[in-house]
Design a protein around this motif. Sequence first.
Motif, mmCIF file in Angstrom:
data_model
loop_
_atom_site.group_PDB
_atom_site.id
_atom_site.type_symbol
_atom_site.label_atom_id
_atom_site.label_comp_id
_atom_site.label_asym_id
_atom_site.label_seq_id
_atom_site.Cartn_x
_atom_site.Cartn_y
_atom_site.Cartn_z
ATOM 1 N N GLY A 1 0.790 -1.213 0.000
ATOM 2 C CA GLY A 1 0.000 0.000 0.000
ATOM 3 C C GLY A 1 0.824 1.264 0.000
ATOM 4 N N LEU A 2 0.639 2.099 1.029
ATOM 5 C CA LEU A 2 1.269 3.408 1.074
ATOM 6 C C LEU A 2 2.767 3.332 1.328
ATOM 7 C CD1 LEU A 2 -1.410 5.494 3.029
ATOM 8 C CD2 LEU A 2 -1.319 4.856 0.608
ATOM 9 N N GLY B 1 -0.172 10.637 4.214
ATOM 10 C CA GLY B 1 -1.026 9.466 4.292
ATOM 11 C C GLY B 1 -0.798 8.649 5.544
ATOM 12 N N GLN C 1 -1.731 4.479 6.984
ATOM 13 C CA GLN C 1 -2.285 3.155 6.725
ATOM 14 C C GLN C 1 -2.178 2.316 7.984
ATOM 15 O OE1 GLN C 1 -0.414 1.003 3.490
ATOM 16 N NE2 GLN C 1 -1.298 -0.955 4.094
ATOM 17 N N SER D 1 -3.021 -1.649 9.064
ATOM 18 C CA SER D 1 -3.359 -2.946 8.473
ATOM 19 C C SER D 1 -3.205 -4.060 9.496
ATOM 20 C CB SER D 1 -2.457 -3.244 7.273
ATOM 21 O OG SER D 1 -2.625 -2.280 6.258
ATOM 22 N N ASP E 1 -7.528 -3.306 5.931
ATOM 23 C CA ASP E 1 -6.679 -2.181 5.532
ATOM 24 C C ASP E 1 -7.476 -0.893 5.641
ATOM 25 O OD1 ASP E 1 -4.250 -3.497 4.798
ATOM 26 O OD2 ASP E 1 -5.237 -4.210 2.975
ATOM 27 N N ASP E 2 -6.937 0.054 6.379
ATOM 28 C CA ASP E 2 -7.566 1.361 6.526
ATOM 29 C C ASP E 2 -6.614 2.411 5.950
ATOM 30 O OD1 ASP E 2 -9.283 3.381 7.224
ATOM 31 O OD2 ASP E 2 -8.594 3.510 9.292
ATOM 32 N N TYR E 3 -6.995 3.040 4.823
ATOM 33 C CA TYR E 3 -6.145 4.002 4.132
ATOM 34 C C TYR E 3 -6.738 5.405 4.235
ATOM 35 C CZ TYR E 3 -4.144 -0.048 1.617
ATOM 36 O OH TYR E 3 -3.539 -1.233 1.280
ATOM 37 N N SER E 4 -5.866 6.380 4.425
ATOM 38 C CA SER E 4 -6.262 7.781 4.288
ATOM 39 C C SER E 4 -5.094 8.540 3.668
ATOM 40 C CB SER E 4 -6.641 8.386 5.638
ATOM 41 O OG SER E 4 -5.540 8.378 6.521
ATOM 42 N N GLU E 5 -5.380 9.306 2.598
ATOM 43 C CA GLU E 5 -4.363 10.066 1.884
ATOM 44 C C GLU E 5 -4.878 11.483 1.627
ATOM 45 O OE1 GLU E 5 -2.281 7.551 -1.396
ATOM 46 O OE2 GLU E 5 -4.316 6.762 -1.186
ATOM 47 N N THR F 1 -11.619 1.849 3.377
ATOM 48 C CA THR F 1 -11.388 0.774 4.339
ATOM 49 C C THR F 1 -11.749 -0.549 3.680
ATOM 50 O OG1 THR F 1 -11.862 2.208 6.233
ATOM 51 C CG2 THR F 1 -11.989 -0.163 6.598
ATOM 52 N N ASN G 1 -3.165 1.650 -5.520
ATOM 53 C CA ASN G 1 -2.992 2.891 -4.777
ATOM 54 C C ASN G 1 -2.315 3.886 -5.730
ATOM 55 O OD1 ASN G 1 -3.661 2.157 -1.767
ATOM 56 N ND2 ASN G 1 -2.406 0.476 -2.548
#
Length: 737
Positions: free
Chosen positions: A188-189, A390, A392, A394, A421-425, A435, A499
């Motif tokens: 991911g990030l 960002g 992340q 996980s 997986d919890d993503y914020s960008e 999510t 991503n």
Amino acid sequence: MLPNRIYIIFKAAALLLLLCMAAPAFSQHLHGQVVDPQHTPIVGANVIWQGTTTGAVTDGNGNFGLSYADATTASIVVSFIGYRPDTISVAGKELITVVLQPATNIKEVVVEGQLQRLSAISPANSQLITNRDLEKSACCNLAESFETNASVEVSTTDAISGAKQIQMLGLDGAYTLLTTDNIPTLRGLATPYRLNYLSGTFIESIDIIKGMGSVLNGYESISGQVNVKLKDPDKTERLYLNLYGNSRAKFDANLNLSAQVTPKWSTVLMLHTDHLGNRVDRNNDGFMDLSLGTQYNVYNKWKYEHKDVMSEFGVNALQETRLGGQMEYEKREPEGPNQHFGTESGTDRISFYNKSSYTFPGKPYQSIGLITSAAHHKFNSLFGRRNYSGEQNSTTARLIFQSVIGHTGHTYKAGLSYTHDDYSERLSDTSFARTEQVPGAFLEYVYNNSKNLTVVAGSRVDLHNMYGTVFTPRLNVKFDATPNTIFRVAAGKGFRVANPLAENTAALVSSRRFVFREALQPEQAWNVGGSFTQYFELGGRPGAFITDYYYTTFQNQVVADMYSTPQLIAFYNLKGRSFSSSFQAELQYEALKGLEVKTAYKYYDVKSTYNGQLEQRPMIPQHRFFVNLGFATPFDKWRADLTTQYFGLMPLASMEQQHNADLSMRNSDQFFVLNGQITRALKRWDIYLGGENLLNYRQPSPILGAGDPFGPNFDASMVWGPITGRIIYAGLRFKIN
């Protein structure tokens, strides 16, 4: 601040240790060393459980480790080309030494290992980079660990930030599953700089698998898997010290400490730091050739073994800062007419894993295990006047049951998995968040006729909360036409959620605008291929010829289009074809005693549809040659290694081109890269001296529009060759085994 963070990390590790004391684990292990009659370690020998295809390859010291959970009988088969294979009973043993006798005729040898650690027992097309291979180059981090291997390329993404990525089968590193100890990691990030997050001194070996791989590790692998085996607490050196410095004033310091705390508990603590604070501009374009940076990295692993129980867990904490750009750039310059262009990034990461299992008494082929992991990754970065940040979080869990159907010719693994997986960008004023919650189930069946045929068929079903049901079938077949002739076939499907920002940060080092034309769908692809391996003996010396071909076709792909319109990068779902054809032919031969030669040719045909037109993907050479020479004197007192690579033409997408109907492109130059190292081994010390890019080739004008970095034609992302010129380095290693 750092000492407080380290104190918190070790306090957390101690608490986790107390929590895991009662955790069940894998199984009792067998450890040993394979040597010749003069007790010189044999590197790359195969050690397998009799009647199975499960085993290990000896490392740079001739050591190996096996789990009794994989055994069907209490005997092992040990083999290496040029030596007579031996079958040894290990009932009731935990530590052994195996002495192999030289063979007088190659026909007497059941060949299951070869130069450069080719695996002849794995159903998949696999190569192993051992600890000894890693020491042939600087290997300060994972990015530098593939220099003597032809299957994986490492490229610089842009001319400013210092980010690197791998390529396999002609596809970007995002399509390669990266695992540590077979646990997916740095996803991911973490993608832009993930190759810098694993120190070379943490690594015991690297297993490179072409094709889809096993369903046990998830559905994300498309082009292959790179599994990094980290130092094992009960097998690594008691003390390992590595110090490194180069002509750019970059310094690395590494310290590994291991201990057998009790008969059941062992641990290894691995520390790494590196620093580059010297600003260099050799091409006089006004920009630093290398980004400045400092990293602190701590990894602590613990292992518990008792009878049919084994548990292993580890915690890793990392902090890194980077700064690049124009020579005069200072951190967080205010915007204005006198502002210099620069890039900054700060990363904080902490991760944890646990592997535990139990082997049923009297049934060494039957076990149950639980693998869990968690990671927190947070970063803030600046690219010129664009902020990109960002976070992340996980977690993963896998429950695996292994047993047989009737007898050990039919084995299977079945289990359940869960991924969160919890993503914020955030890019400038635009936010992105999602999510993913994915429960799944998998089954893998292995047929082995114990003679010449192995079939591994697996599938998994996952219920994605955003994209519904995901079905992933995979197949690997290995057929031994003779003991020296091996055919492999592989096919399967891969699925991943892209991503696009993290995987295309190079475009942030330009004036291109990011445009999302539609809601992006997950990427799906089929991969089909196979390989042929022929072991031989010529002039009394061993060799191997390997050739493989893989074809990957995408059902959907997130297209990052820099072709269609200058000054922007457009993201949209694939409308048309996208594929990669990869062919590789490789020859390995021991030309003289102590002199190993490896040469390879690779051909790539990688195309995607851009704005309705099928075009070659940028930055990928169609032709590549690779030659590696490795020499060692008796008892390894002196070792030398030289690697030459040729890169053919690559298509480029330039900011300066004008939009037209045929999307015409310019090409890169052709060039060679030469790396070498020489090592002197003393009793406990290794002293090494080496050079990278010894021919001093540099890409001309790697930064377009360097005189006006905030103008419309600025682009530092079209990097296709070296930008730093020649680098000379030196270092020393100290070991207490």
